[in-house]
Scaffold this motif. Structure first.
Motif, PDB file in Angstrom:
ATOM      1  N   THR A   1     116.642  15.553 -27.007  1.00  0.00           N
ATOM      2  CA  THR A   1     115.820  14.504 -27.631  1.00  0.00           C
ATOM      3  C   THR A   1     115.344  14.890 -29.037  1.00  0.00           C
ATOM      4  O   THR A   1     115.445  14.095 -29.974  1.00  0.00           O
TER       5      THR A   1
ATOM      6  N   TYR B   1     124.158  10.646 -25.628  1.00  0.00           N
ATOM      7  CA  TYR B   1     124.734  11.939 -26.019  1.00  0.00           C
ATOM      8  C   TYR B   1     125.129  12.699 -24.773  1.00  0.00           C
ATOM      9  O   TYR B   1     124.672  12.409 -23.664  1.00  0.00           O
TER      10      TYR B   1
ATOM     11  N   GLY C   1     122.026  25.350  -9.030  1.00  0.00           N
ATOM     12  CA  GLY C   1     121.524  24.212  -9.809  1.00  0.00           C
ATOM     13  C   GLY C   1     120.801  24.602 -11.081  1.00  0.00           C
ATOM     14  O   GLY C   1     120.275  23.750 -11.787  1.00  0.00           O
ATOM     15  N   ARG C   2     120.735  25.915 -11.360  1.00  0.00           N
ATOM     16  CA  ARG C   2     120.043  26.317 -12.602  1.00  0.00           C
ATOM     17  C   ARG C   2     120.902  27.304 -13.380  1.00  0.00           C
ATOM     18  O   ARG C   2     121.223  28.377 -12.870  1.00  0.00           O
TER      19      ARG C   2
ATOM     20  N   VAL D   1     120.243   9.290 -22.728  1.00  0.00           N
ATOM     21  CA  VAL D   1     120.142   8.123 -23.622  1.00  0.00           C
ATOM     22  C   VAL D   1     118.770   8.128 -24.290  1.00  0.00           C
ATOM     23  O   VAL D   1     117.799   8.643 -23.730  1.00  0.00           O
ATOM     24  N   GLU D   2     118.723   7.569 -25.484  1.00  0.00           N
ATOM     25  CA  GLU D   2     117.449   7.393 -26.178  1.00  0.00           C
ATOM     26  C   GLU D   2     117.431   5.966 -26.721  1.00  0.00           C
ATOM     27  O   GLU D   2     118.370   5.551 -27.393  1.00  0.00           O
TER      28      GLU D   2
ATOM     29  N   ARG E   1     105.931  16.273 -16.443  1.00  0.00           N
ATOM     30  CA  ARG E   1     107.138  16.745 -17.123  1.00  0.00           C
ATOM     31  C   ARG E   1     106.829  17.994 -17.948  1.00  0.00           C
ATOM     32  O   ARG E   1     105.716  18.237 -18.356  1.00  0.00           O
TER      33      ARG E   1
ATOM     34  N   TYR F   1     105.708  13.584 -24.254  1.00  0.00           N
ATOM     35  CA  TYR F   1     105.643  12.325 -23.497  1.00  0.00           C
ATOM     36  C   TYR F   1     104.298  11.607 -23.576  1.00  0.00           C
ATOM     37  O   TYR F   1     103.248  12.201 -23.740  1.00  0.00           O
TER      38      TYR F   1
ATOM     39  N   ALA G   1     115.383  18.329  -9.303  1.00  0.00           N
ATOM     40  CA  ALA G   1     115.321  17.278 -10.338  1.00  0.00           C
ATOM     41  C   ALA G   1     116.715  17.084 -10.931  1.00  0.00           C
ATOM     42  O   ALA G   1     117.262  18.002 -11.547  1.00  0.00           O
TER      43      ALA G   1
ATOM     44  N   LEU H   1     117.452  14.246 -12.822  1.00  0.00           N
ATOM     45  CA  LEU H   1     117.365  13.403 -14.024  1.00  0.00           C
ATOM     46  C   LEU H   1     115.894  13.216 -14.371  1.00  0.00           C
ATOM     47  O   LEU H   1     115.078  13.009 -13.481  1.00  0.00           O
TER      48      LEU H   1
ATOM     49  N   GLY I   1     112.923  11.791 -17.563  1.00  0.00           N
ATOM     50  CA  GLY I   1     112.723  11.194 -18.872  1.00  0.00           C
ATOM     51  C   GLY I   1     111.401  10.481 -18.976  1.00  0.00           C
ATOM     52  O   GLY I   1     110.510  10.655 -18.137  1.00  0.00           O
TER      53      GLY I   1
ATOM     54  N   TYR J   1     108.234   8.515 -25.433  1.00  0.00           N
ATOM     55  CA  TYR J   1     107.717   9.502 -26.394  1.00  0.00           C
ATOM     56  C   TYR J   1     107.406   8.799 -27.710  1.00  0.00           C
ATOM     57  O   TYR J   1     108.015   9.036 -28.748  1.00  0.00           O
TER      58      TYR J   1
ATOM     59  N   GLY K   1     113.569   7.464 -23.172  1.00  0.00           N
ATOM     60  CA  GLY K   1     114.908   7.981 -22.876  1.00  0.00           C
ATOM     61  C   GLY K   1     114.913   8.851 -21.638  1.00  0.00           C
ATOM     62  O   GLY K   1     113.872   9.070 -21.001  1.00  0.00           O
TER      63      GLY K   1
ATOM     64  N   ALA L   1     117.418  12.300 -19.669  1.00  0.00           N
ATOM     65  CA  ALA L   1     118.631  13.124 -19.627  1.00  0.00           C
ATOM     66  C   ALA L   1     118.873  13.518 -18.180  1.00  0.00           C
ATOM     67  O   ALA L   1     117.930  13.716 -17.407  1.00  0.00           O
ATOM     68  N   LEU L   2     120.141  13.616 -17.824  1.00  0.00           N
ATOM     69  CA  LEU L   2     120.473  14.064 -16.469  1.00  0.00           C
ATOM     70  C   LEU L   2     121.241  15.374 -16.560  1.00  0.00           C
ATOM     71  O   LEU L   2     121.881  15.675 -17.560  1.00  0.00           O
ATOM     72  N   GLY L   3     121.139  16.155 -15.502  1.00  0.00           N
ATOM     73  CA  GLY L   3     121.831  17.438 -15.443  1.00  0.00           C
ATOM     74  C   GLY L   3     123.236  17.229 -14.882  1.00  0.00           C
ATOM     75  O   GLY L   3     123.402  16.994 -13.691  1.00  0.00           O
TER      76      GLY L   3
END
Ligand code: HAM
Length: 408
Positions: free
Chosen positions: A84, A106, A119-120, A129-130, A251, A256, A273, A275, A277, A280, A296, A298-300
């Motif tokens: 972002t 993006y 997962g990490r 997306v924004e 978050r 935010y 988690a 996804l 967002g 902002y 917006g 973002a997803l992992g």
């Protein structure tokens, strides 16, 4: 041999891993485009100060997780931990922070020095997306719809959690209250003293206990803000999108305000988690641009890739051969077929295995059809098409008919 080791948390991706990642990326791209979002690509390196001013100096990410280094001219740079801030920086740098509503997506690698586990990772991929320039709850709803569409297309079960953080004023009031409320605890970590709201996602048992009885942000919202949050919830009800309100969801990034949300999955263990967002509205102005609202998510990609059921890839035609001469013919044939129909997956076999082994390979790789080009085929220019999925007799076709057969 140290120089051949991969960096911890940054695995090479191949085989099923990359297939799953590509599938997630493909669905994301298709969905972003179907909502008419435009691609935006920013560099993986930015000035570290950009993230200090956006993600927040006191956040876990900037305190402990950022990969930073000085370049040859002593500039303090870092690998981007998220997308972002870079996109907002790029809007301002390129004079795109005007009144027109803008919708960008993006996709790319992000870097966080976290302890690797399921997962990490330290290099992971995000798609996001924004939506810039729209302050209404319809904008928040639009991005939740995008998120929901992607997760549905990937057949992922998840739970949506929401919270509403109000504006700068309500956040400041809440921070003041928490500062006072936590003042009894000795040895409060610096990041909590600097930004008490961070106590909500603290892993420290003492702080966690104390926070379980603290007031929540909703006690600091004014009537308009409560009304705005209600509007969003009402619209989600209308759209039959399930959610729950988690008034402790703040978050891990400082930029935010307003609506924040996360989609959680039960299939990932601790890193649940998939996804996250939210809104902002102060960030573009805070970084020196125009005063524009924005929202917006973002997803992992890696996290989603870990939980999707990989559909086996359907491949179309395997073209085998028996010697050098037939291989040359087979290669030209494959070229013509792909030229006529570029959506087909066609393999030109290049090895020396016998016909039986070639057909076995074709079958195990999921090809629907196979031909083997041998001396007879070269002479007669007739090809025997084997159906590897259905029990049907071979189809004998002249080259011209064979090409037509694969045209559509
Ligand atoms: P975030 O919640 O920090 O938000 O990250 C979004 C997603 O990236 C997470 O939900 C998770 O799936 C994935 N993720 C984060 N860290 C890792 C990791 N170490 N390994 C694997 N996956 C990870 C943001 O980054 C915000 N920029 C989202 C946003 C966009 N807010 C507004 N616009």
């Amino acid at each position: 041999m140290n120089d051949l080791k991969t960096i911890r948390g940054m695995p090479d991706l191949y085989g099923e891993n990359i297939e799953a990642i590509s599938m997630v990326e493909k669905i994301c791209l298709k969905t972003f485009k179907s909502f008419n979002y435009q691609e935006f690509r920013t560099p993986v390196l930015e000035n570290k100060s950009l993230f200090d001013r956006s993600v927040g100096e006191s956040s876990d990410i900037m305190q402990k997780e950022v990969y930073e280094f000085k370049d040859r001219k002593d500039e303090l740079l870092c690998l981007r931990p998220e997308g972002t801030a870079g996109l907002v920086r790029a809007l301002i740098t390129n004079g795109l922070d005007n009144d027109e509503i803008k919708k960008f997506y993006y996709l790319g690698p992000m870097f966080r020095y976290e302890r690797p586990q399921k997962g990490r990772k330290r290099q992971f991929f995000q798609a996001g997306v924004e939506l810039i320039g729209d302050e209404s709850s319809d904008a928040d709803i639009e991005i939740i719809l995008i998120a929901n569409t992607i997760l549905k297309k990937l057949n992922i079960k998840s739970k949506l959690q929401l919270n509403y953080l109000g504006d700068q004023e309500s956040l400041e009031k809440y921070n003041e209250y928490l500062k006072e409320y936590l003042s009894g605890i000795s040895d409060l970590p610096k990041y909590v003293m600097k930004n008490p709201i961070r106590a909500l996602d603290s892993k420290d048992e003492g702080i966690k206990n104390k926070m379980s009885k603290a007031k929540s942000i909703k006690d600091f919202l004014n009537e308009n803000q409560i009304e705005e949050f209600n509007k969003t919830k009402y619209k989600l009800d209308e759209l039959e999108i399930d959610y729950s309100v988690n008034s402790r969801l703040v978050r891990g990034l400082d930029y935010y305000n307003g609506l924040v949300f996360e989609f959680l999955s039960d299939d990932l263990g601790a890193q649940n988690a998939i996804l996250g967002g939210g809104r902002y509205d102060g960030l573009i102005k805070g970084l020196g641009g125009r005063d524009l609202p924005a929202t917006g998510f973002a997803l992992g990609i890696d996290r989603l890739a870990d939980i999707i059921e990989l559909l086996s890839i359907e491949r179309d035609l395997f073209i085998g051969c028996v010697d050098k001469k037939s291989r040359t013919y087979a290669q030209a044939l494959g070229y013509k077929i792909r030229k006529n129909n570029n959506s087909l997956i066609v393999e030109n076999y290049l090895g020396n295995a016998n016909v039986g082994k070639q057909l076995k390979k074709a079958d195990s790789q999921g090809f629907k059809f196979a031909i083997i080009v041998g001396q007879d085929e070269l002479k007669s220019k007739t090809l025997k098409l084997k159906n590897l999925r259905e029990d049907k007799p071979d189809l004998e076709l002249k080259e011209k008919d064979f090409l037509e057969h694969f045209e559509c």
